[in-house]
Write a protein that holds these residues in place. Structure first.
Motif, short mmCIF file in Angstrom:
data_model
loop_
_atom_site.label_atom_id
_atom_site.label_comp_id
_atom_site.label_asym_id
_atom_site.label_seq_id
_atom_site.Cartn_x
_atom_site.Cartn_y
_atom_site.Cartn_z
N LEU A 17 2.06 4.13 -7.34
CA LEU A 17 2.68 4.19 -8.67
C LEU A 17 3.39 2.88 -9.00
CD1 LEU A 17 3.77 5.69 -11.23
CD2 LEU A 17 5.74 6.38 -9.82
N TYR A 18 3.13 2.38 -10.19
CA TYR A 18 3.91 1.27 -10.76
C TYR A 18 4.16 1.60 -12.22
CZ TYR A 18 5.20 -3.25 -12.67
OH TYR A 18 5.86 -4.26 -13.32
N ARG A 19 5.43 1.71 -12.58
CA ARG A 19 5.76 1.97 -13.99
C ARG A 19 6.87 1.01 -14.41
NH1 ARG A 19 6.42 7.37 -14.08
NH2 ARG A 19 4.24 7.59 -14.66
N SER A 20 6.64 0.27 -15.49
CA SER A 20 7.60 -0.70 -15.99
C SER A 20 7.89 -0.42 -17.46
CB SER A 20 7.07 -2.13 -15.81
OG SER A 20 8.02 -3.06 -16.30
N PHE A 49 11.91 -2.67 -29.99
CA PHE A 49 10.71 -2.84 -29.16
C PHE A 49 10.76 -1.81 -28.04
CE2 PHE A 49 8.60 -4.76 -25.44
CZ PHE A 49 7.37 -5.10 -25.98
N LEU A 50 9.73 -0.97 -27.94
CA LEU A 50 9.65 0.06 -26.91
C LEU A 50 8.29 -0.08 -26.21
CD1 LEU A 50 10.98 3.14 -28.94
CD2 LEU A 50 12.30 1.60 -27.48
N ASP A 51 8.32 -0.33 -24.91
CA ASP A 51 7.07 -0.63 -24.21
C ASP A 51 7.08 0.00 -22.82
OD1 ASP A 51 4.59 -2.60 -24.01
OD2 ASP A 51 5.73 -2.80 -22.14
N THR A 52 5.97 0.66 -22.47
CA THR A 52 5.81 1.23 -21.14
C THR A 52 4.43 0.90 -20.60
OG1 THR A 52 7.29 3.09 -21.63
CG2 THR A 52 5.79 3.34 -19.76
N MET A 53 4.38 0.38 -19.39
CA MET A 53 3.11 0.14 -18.72
C MET A 53 3.12 0.98 -17.44
SD MET A 53 1.20 -1.46 -16.22
CE MET A 53 2.02 -2.91 -15.59
N SER A 54 2.09 1.81 -17.27
CA SER A 54 2.06 2.71 -16.13
C SER A 54 0.71 2.66 -15.43
CB SER A 54 2.35 4.15 -16.60
OG SER A 54 2.34 5.04 -15.50
N LEU A 55 0.75 2.45 -14.13
CA LEU A 55 -0.43 2.52 -13.27
C LEU A 55 -0.12 3.53 -12.18
CD1 LEU A 55 -1.23 -1.30 -12.88
CD2 LEU A 55 -2.50 0.36 -14.27
N GLU A 56 -0.76 4.70 -12.27
CA GLU A 56 -0.48 5.78 -11.33
C GLU A 56 -1.79 6.32 -10.77
OE1 GLU A 56 2.19 9.87 -10.95
OE2 GLU A 56 2.02 8.82 -12.88
N LYS A 57 -1.95 6.16 -9.47
CA LYS A 57 -3.20 6.55 -8.82
C LYS A 57 -3.54 8.02 -9.05
CE LYS A 57 -4.03 4.68 -4.85
NZ LYS A 57 -4.00 4.34 -3.41
N GLU A 58 -2.52 8.88 -9.05
CA GLU A 58 -2.74 10.31 -9.20
C GLU A 58 -3.35 10.66 -10.56
OE1 GLU A 58 -0.06 14.39 -9.22
OE2 GLU A 58 0.62 12.66 -8.05
N LYS A 59 -3.03 9.86 -11.60
CA LYS A 59 -3.48 10.17 -12.96
C LYS A 59 -4.73 9.40 -13.37
CE LYS A 59 1.00 11.56 -14.82
NZ LYS A 59 2.02 11.32 -15.87
N ILE A 60 -4.88 8.16 -12.89
CA ILE A 60 -6.01 7.35 -13.36
C ILE A 60 -7.04 7.09 -12.28
CG2 ILE A 60 -4.59 6.22 -15.11
CD1 ILE A 60 -4.44 3.77 -13.36
N SER A 104 0.83 -1.20 0.00
CA SER A 104 0.00 0.00 0.00
C SER A 104 0.87 1.25 0.00
CB SER A 104 -0.90 -0.01 1.23
OG SER A 104 -1.62 1.19 1.35
N THR A 105 0.54 2.22 -0.83
CA THR A 105 1.20 3.53 -1.03
C THR A 105 2.58 3.43 -1.67
OG1 THR A 105 2.36 3.75 1.12
CG2 THR A 105 0.02 4.40 1.05
N ALA A 106 3.03 2.23 -2.06
CA ALA A 106 4.35 2.07 -2.67
C ALA A 106 4.43 2.85 -3.99
CB ALA A 106 4.64 0.61 -2.91
N ARG A 107 5.64 3.31 -4.30
CA ARG A 107 5.92 3.98 -5.57
C ARG A 107 7.13 3.28 -6.19
NH1 ARG A 107 3.35 8.71 -6.31
NH2 ARG A 107 4.93 9.41 -7.79
N TYR A 108 6.93 2.69 -7.37
CA TYR A 108 7.97 1.83 -7.95
C TYR A 108 8.15 2.11 -9.44
CZ TYR A 108 10.43 -2.47 -9.34
OH TYR A 108 11.34 -3.37 -9.85
N TYR A 109 9.41 2.25 -9.84
CA TYR A 109 9.77 2.50 -11.24
C TYR A 109 10.80 1.46 -11.65
CZ TYR A 109 12.07 4.87 -15.21
OH TYR A 109 12.63 5.17 -16.43
N GLN A 110 10.53 0.79 -12.76
CA GLN A 110 11.44 -0.26 -13.24
C GLN A 110 11.71 -0.04 -14.73
OE1 GLN A 110 10.77 -4.66 -12.45
NE2 GLN A 110 10.15 -4.58 -14.61
#
Length: 306
Positions: free
Chosen positions: A163-166, A179-190, A124-130
């Motif tokens: 936030l989770y961004r990979s 190949f260029l790919d980004t998956m983003s799940l960000e509570k502030e935006k969505i 919960s509340t974690a912010r992660y960028y990979q």
């Protein structure tokens, strides 16, 4: 110069695999806190030519504010597998700090690199960028499994991170992007991520690249067809049912999957992006000839058991 110094400070581990005596061997291995590598001396039969690497984090996970960079080089005709001993836990964010994990890898001619970790689990509340960047030649072979679970169910957490961004990028030797790919799940935006993903519990991507994996690509394609045929004909009753405007019940399948192709056949033989997903609607994502995929945890390694 500044970027090189920053990378040096962030670099927590590196491994170089080359042929020694006709076998894939580790010729360089470096790691420092909070990263540790375990390299078993024997994996499979004596005829198996592969270096198997387990990546561990001290404390069992990634702490708020951690910045980790690992580099790997797989020489020509070598094989290396990078995996984990359990899910990668990302602990709660402190003061909105973001945890970052970067991977850079070079895959030589006729070499194979398989990145097959257990899933990421964000608290919960974690912010992660990979971010994972791969440099390959025209006949390199690459397997990437990139997946995340909804969180700690036993603690009542479902998609409760901030936030989770990979990011997964693959470049050819001349720097051309393949190949260029980004998956983003960000509570502030969505907004509420749980509302977006609903009943589904895992988001995942499998990428298969290179001539050595052609038989696996064909297997995956057939497997996906079979799974989708079964799911659409007999959707699971475990998920919620809704009525459409005509009054008919609509069942959401418990698992959905799709395959997509990237690259060119003339360059690489058959290359497939294999996609699994349990949620049809996604946001905050940009892809290049690729599909987003969400999959059930138990199906991932079955498709990679080659």
């Amino acid at each position: 110069m500044g970027n090189e110094q920053e990378d040096k400070e962030m670099e927590m581990g590196s491994i170089v695999v080359e042929k020694v005596g006709g076998r894939s061997s580790v010729v360089h291995c470096f790691s420092r806190y909070p990263v540790k590598f375990i390299i078993p001396k024997k994996v499979g039969s004596s005829r198996t030519d592969v270096v198997w690497v387990y990546a561990l984090n001290y404390g069992g996970g990634i702490v708020s504010g951690d910045q980790i960079l690992c580099k790997f080089s797989v020489g020509d005709c070598c094989t290396m597998v990078l995996t984990t001993q359990g899910s990668t836990k990302v602990y709660k964010s402190v003061g909105s700090k973001c945890s970052k994990q970067l991977l850079e890898a070079r895959v030589g001619s006729n070499a194979l690199l398989a990145i097959i970790p257990d899933p990421v689990t964000c608290f919960s509340t974690a912010r992660y960028y990979q971010k994972q960047v791969f440099n390959v030649s025209s006949n390199s072979n690459l397997v990437i499994v990139d997946w995340i679970t909804s969180g700690r169910h036993e603690s009542g957490e479902k998609w409760d991170f901030d936030l989770y961004r990979s990011i997964n990028n693959i470049f050819l030797e001349d720097g051309e992007p393949l190949f260029l790919d980004t998956m983003s799940l960000e509570k502030e935006k969505i907004g509420c991520i749980h509302e977006l993903v609903q009943d589904y519990q895992v988001i995942a991507m499998i990428l298969l690249l290179g001539p050595k994996l052609q038989f696996v690509q064909n297997l995956v394609q057939d497997k996906v067809k079979g799974i989708m045929s079964e799911q659409l004909q007999h959707p699971s009753g475990a998920l919620s049912h809704k009525r459409n405007e005509a009054g008919y019940f609509i069942s959401k399948p418990s698992l959905m999957a799709s395959c997509s192709v990237f690259g060119t056949k003339n360059q690489f033989g058959h290359i497939w992006l294999e996609s699994f997903y349990k949620s049809i609607e996604t946001r905050g994502r940009k892809t290049r000839n690729a599909n987003f995929m969400i999959s059930a945890h138990s199906n991932l390694y079955k498709l990679l058991s080659f």
